[in-house]
Design an enzyme around this catalytic site. Sequence first.
Site, PDB file in Angstrom:
ATOM      1  N   ASP A 116     -16.430  47.756  33.467  1.00 46.25           N
ATOM      2  CA  ASP A 116     -17.427  48.849  33.416  1.00 46.25           C
ATOM      3  C   ASP A 116     -18.163  48.281  32.211  1.00 46.25           C
ATOM      4  OD1 ASP A 116     -18.405  51.240  33.627  1.00 46.25           O
ATOM      5  OD2 ASP A 116     -17.277  52.374  32.508  1.00 46.25           O
ATOM      6  N   ASN A 130     -19.138  54.245  44.762  1.00 43.18           N
ATOM      7  CA  ASN A 130     -20.271  53.222  44.283  1.00 43.18           C
ATOM      8  C   ASN A 130     -21.504  53.462  45.356  1.00 43.18           C
ATOM      9  OD1 ASN A 130     -18.764  50.664  42.083  1.00 43.18           O
ATOM     10  ND2 ASN A 130     -19.403  52.793  41.533  1.00 43.18           N
ATOM     11  N   TRP A 131     -21.192  53.566  46.527  1.00 41.22           N
ATOM     12  CA  TRP A 131     -21.877  53.685  47.720  1.00 41.22           C
ATOM     13  C   TRP A 131     -23.072  54.933  47.357  1.00 41.22           C
ATOM     14  CZ3 TRP A 131     -22.361  49.840  50.377  1.00 41.22           C
ATOM     15  CH2 TRP A 131     -21.156  49.053  50.911  1.00 41.22           C
TER      16      TRP A 131
HETATM   17  C1  IPE Z   1     -20.039  47.985  36.308  1.00 37.19           C
HETATM   18  O1  IPE Z   1     -20.605  48.608  35.495  1.00 37.19           O
HETATM   19  C2  IPE Z   1     -19.511  48.666  37.573  1.00 37.19           C
HETATM   20  C3  IPE Z   1     -19.773  48.173  38.776  1.00 37.19           C
HETATM   21  C4  IPE Z   1     -20.127  49.154  39.794  1.00 37.19           C
HETATM   22  C5  IPE Z   1     -19.809  46.794  39.213  1.00 37.19           C
HETATM   23  P1  IPE Z   1     -21.523  49.944  35.632  1.00 37.19           P
HETATM   24  O2  IPE Z   1     -22.623  49.782  36.423  1.00 37.19           O
HETATM   25  O3  IPE Z   1     -20.594  51.203  35.978  1.00 37.19           O
HETATM   26  O4  IPE Z   1     -22.215  49.947  34.153  1.00 37.19           O
HETATM   27  P2  IPE Z   1     -22.467  51.426  33.152  1.00 37.19           P
HETATM   28  O5  IPE Z   1     -21.060  52.065  33.284  1.00 37.19           O
HETATM   29  O6  IPE Z   1     -23.423  51.965  34.019  1.00 37.19           O
HETATM   30  O7  IPE Z   1     -22.876  50.740  31.987  1.00 37.19           O
HETATM   31 MG    MG Z   2     -19.699  52.599  34.606  1.00 34.93          MG
END
Ligand code: IPE
Ligand code: MG
Length: 235
Positions: free
Chosen positions: A2, A50-51
């Site tokens: 993250d 995440n989608w």
């Molecule tokens: C990576 O970090 C997570 C993935 C989906 C690869 P983020 O995209 O959640 O980063 P922050 O939390 O917005 O900083």
């Molecule tokens: Mg994140």
Amino acid sequence: MDGNGRWAQLRGQPRAEGHRAGSQSVRRVVRACRRLGVRALTVYAFSEQNWERPEDEVSALMDLLKEFLIAERGEILGNGIRLQAVGNLGRLPGFVRAVLDPLRNESADNHEMTLTLALSYGGREEIAMAARELAADVKAGRIGEADITADALRLRMPSLAVGDPDLVIRTGGEQRISNFMLYGLAYAELVFSDKLWPDFTYEDLYSAIASYQSRERRFGRVGKPAVNVTSTVRA
Ligand code: IPE
Ligand code: MG
């Protein structure tokens, strides 16, 4: 993994640049783990949730995933790494599957380390899938209700094919699980790092492992006494 977005934001760059830097961090950690003799490394690269991110971010992540697989192919095959993927892989775009699937096949007999990519993965979704499979087995008369044990569920979870996780590291400062390997986490040791994922270094990895090594894992049993009084007296 993250903190990619915030890493980019701090530099006034688009989030996709954070993901690009994050993929370098994956490369670094995979190499370090392979060198350290870690048997299994699972990276939470993309969650089922995440989608819901903006379309351009999702597509940047999918492009990066494809690029990562192409760039790392030699290193994976050359170092005896078996590449696996867990999650709702049917949702991945064809251009990702076109590089992912051949590499899974080509590396299937490697056994130095298993690198698992959690893609379109959700811990709750995985538990539900395992439950559906067991329900189908009961319905078909292959097993009885009493066979639905904690172990039977566990055996249906692809994320746990390499065993339960010993150590889980979450970067980026948040102290939550966010739907990662829920079932397998029962007795995992957790390390939360404030480092944003692109800034996560070898040293950060080593210090997480050192923290893991200093812990006494009890699995619900009682621990060793702090000082072994009996043997001290006998000696
Ligand atoms: C990576 O970090 C997570 C993935 C989906 C690869 P983020 O995209 O959640 O980063 P922050 O939390 O917005 O900083
Ligand atoms: Mg994140």
